[in-house]
Scaffold this motif. Structure first.
Motif, PDB file in Angstrom:
ATOM      1  N   ASP A  81       6.464  12.975 -16.725  1.00  0.00           N
ATOM      2  CA  ASP A  81       7.050  13.009 -18.061  1.00  0.00           C
ATOM      3  C   ASP A  81       8.573  13.011 -18.004  1.00  0.00           C
ATOM      4  N   THR A  90       5.736  12.408 -26.179  1.00  0.00           N
ATOM      5  CA  THR A  90       5.653  12.505 -24.723  1.00  0.00           C
ATOM      6  C   THR A  90       5.894  11.114 -24.152  1.00  0.00           C
ATOM      7  N   TRP A  91       6.861  11.019 -23.226  1.00  0.00           N
ATOM      8  CA  TRP A  91       7.319   9.713 -22.767  1.00  0.00           C
ATOM      9  C   TRP A  91       7.470   9.730 -21.244  1.00  0.00           C
ATOM     10  N   PRO A  92       7.214   8.625 -20.564  1.00  0.00           N
ATOM     11  CA  PRO A  92       7.407   8.609 -19.104  1.00  0.00           C
ATOM     12  C   PRO A  92       8.888   8.584 -18.737  1.00  0.00           C
ATOM     13  N   ARG A 120      -1.848   9.437 -22.590  1.00  0.00           N
ATOM     14  CA  ARG A 120      -0.746  10.395 -22.582  1.00  0.00           C
ATOM     15  C   ARG A 120       0.479   9.856 -23.306  1.00  0.00           C
ATOM     16  N   TYR A 121       0.796   8.582 -23.100  1.00  0.00           N
ATOM     17  CA  TYR A 121       2.085   8.070 -23.540  1.00  0.00           C
ATOM     18  C   TYR A 121       2.024   7.147 -24.763  1.00  0.00           C
ATOM     19  N   LEU A 141       4.510   1.960 -18.473  1.00  0.00           N
ATOM     20  CA  LEU A 141       3.882   3.071 -17.773  1.00  0.00           C
ATOM     21  C   LEU A 141       4.478   3.209 -16.376  1.00  0.00           C
TER      22      LEU A 141
END
Length: 332
Positions: A81, A90-92, A120-121, A141
């Motif tokens: 994250d 929530t971001w990579p 998740r993203y 991603l």
């Protein structure tokens, strides 16, 4: 130097046919081992240990993790994250010092991890941020390293790693993760909530292996490959070439996981008669390429399919669409 997480989801030995990351356990059966069937995936496989040694020799800090559920996969992915954003998404982290290697016994296990990355993203449609690229529902991603657990199979089974020409030797995988560059690839998402990395094959077969006829409407963008009246033997949906052939029949001509398009083909038996009136059956393959595809079964009952090696049944319309360059692998 990097922190490297070596993530194992189980193996074909531990979970034959298991689709880890689909809500069940990674090592087969229930998330907790039954008393008469103890867990067998505590000890890392030899390729995992060899890759860990190669990474450690290069100065990387290595941790091996065995995940048995989606929640345990998510715990690992959280390390990728980015710092909190003002919009709360929530971001990579594009500058992360953590690199992920996924040890896979088949494409289904790699898909399980990418599926959780998407979960998740991917922002909700109502919270789409301005910095998300046009034509995409997920950000870029984080790249993953792919460690095949059965390197010898590269000559007999064209898994995705073989198709992409990725290294299979553990030391070479370690070198790609530390010294390589991300190779961005297209991703297929579908309205069932999952993803496809390689492709899907829809159709049924008799006990002797003969394909059975089924009917369905198949559309690729504005092109209709079947209106639902023709008897179909198969429908192949290809991001890559894993389902390009059915026995000796070429279904997909040139699927490319980097062109932003999905290639789709249906195989239709066509009856003709010779000049002497003899009945003959030839197989007509209809193909199209586009950004999205939908399949609507017309027959009663469920339509079996394989998606990245995972078996399933289709009972209603399913749509896939391309996310160009959404995921990536570490490559030399």
């Amino acid at each position: 130097m990097y922190d490297v997480v070596l993530l194992t989801l189980g193996s074909e030995r531990d979970a034959p046919g298991a689709g880890c990351g689909s809500g069940g356990a990674c090592c087969g059966g229930a998330p907790e081992a039954a008393p008469d069937r103890p867990e067998r995936c505590e000890t890392p496989r030899v390729p995992v240990l060899a890759c860990a040694d190669a990474l450690t020799t290069r100065g990387a800090r290595v941790e091996t993790v065995t995940a048995r559920s989606d929640a345990e996969i998510d715990e690992v992915l959280a390390r990728l994250d980015a710092p909190p954003r003002p919009d709360g998404l929530t971001w990579p982290d594009p500058d992360s010092k953590v690199r992920l290697v996924v040890a896979v016994a088949g494409d289904a296990q790699l898909r399980a991890v990418i599926r959780r990355l998407v979960r998740r993203y991917a922002p909700p449609p109502s919270r789409r941020p301005a910095d998300l690229a046009d034509g995409r529902t997920v950000p870029d991603l984080p790249p993953v390293g792919v460690l095949p657990l059965d390197p010898a199979r590269s000559t007999t089974h064209r898994d995705l790693a073989a198709q992409l020409g990725l290294p299979r030797d553990p030391a070479a995988v370690a070198a790609a993760v530390l010294d390589g560059t991300p190779r961005r690839l297209d991703l297929l998402r579908n309205d069932g909530g999952s993803v496809t990395l390689d492709g899907a094959l829809l159709g049924a077969a008799a006990e002797d292996g003969r394909p059975l006829h089924w009917r369905g409407r198949v559309e690729v963008d504005d092109a209709v490959l079947s209106h639902g009246d023709d008897p179909l033997l198969a429908c192949a949906i290809g991001n890559a070439a894993g389902y390009a052939r059915l026995d000796d029949v070429t279904l997909l001509a040139a699927p490319d996981p980097t062109d932003g398009l999905v290639e789709v083909a249906v195989a239709v038996p066509v009856v003709t008669r010779s000049r002497l009136g003899r009945r003959r059956v030839r197989l007509e393959v209809r193909r199209a390429r586009g950004r999205a595809v939908s399949v609507l079964p017309r027959d009663e009952g469920a339509l079996p399919y394989l998606d990245d090696g995972v078996e399933g049944q289709l009972t209603r319309k399913r749509s896939w669409w391309t996310e160009s360059g959404a995921w990536a692998v570490w490559a030399v």
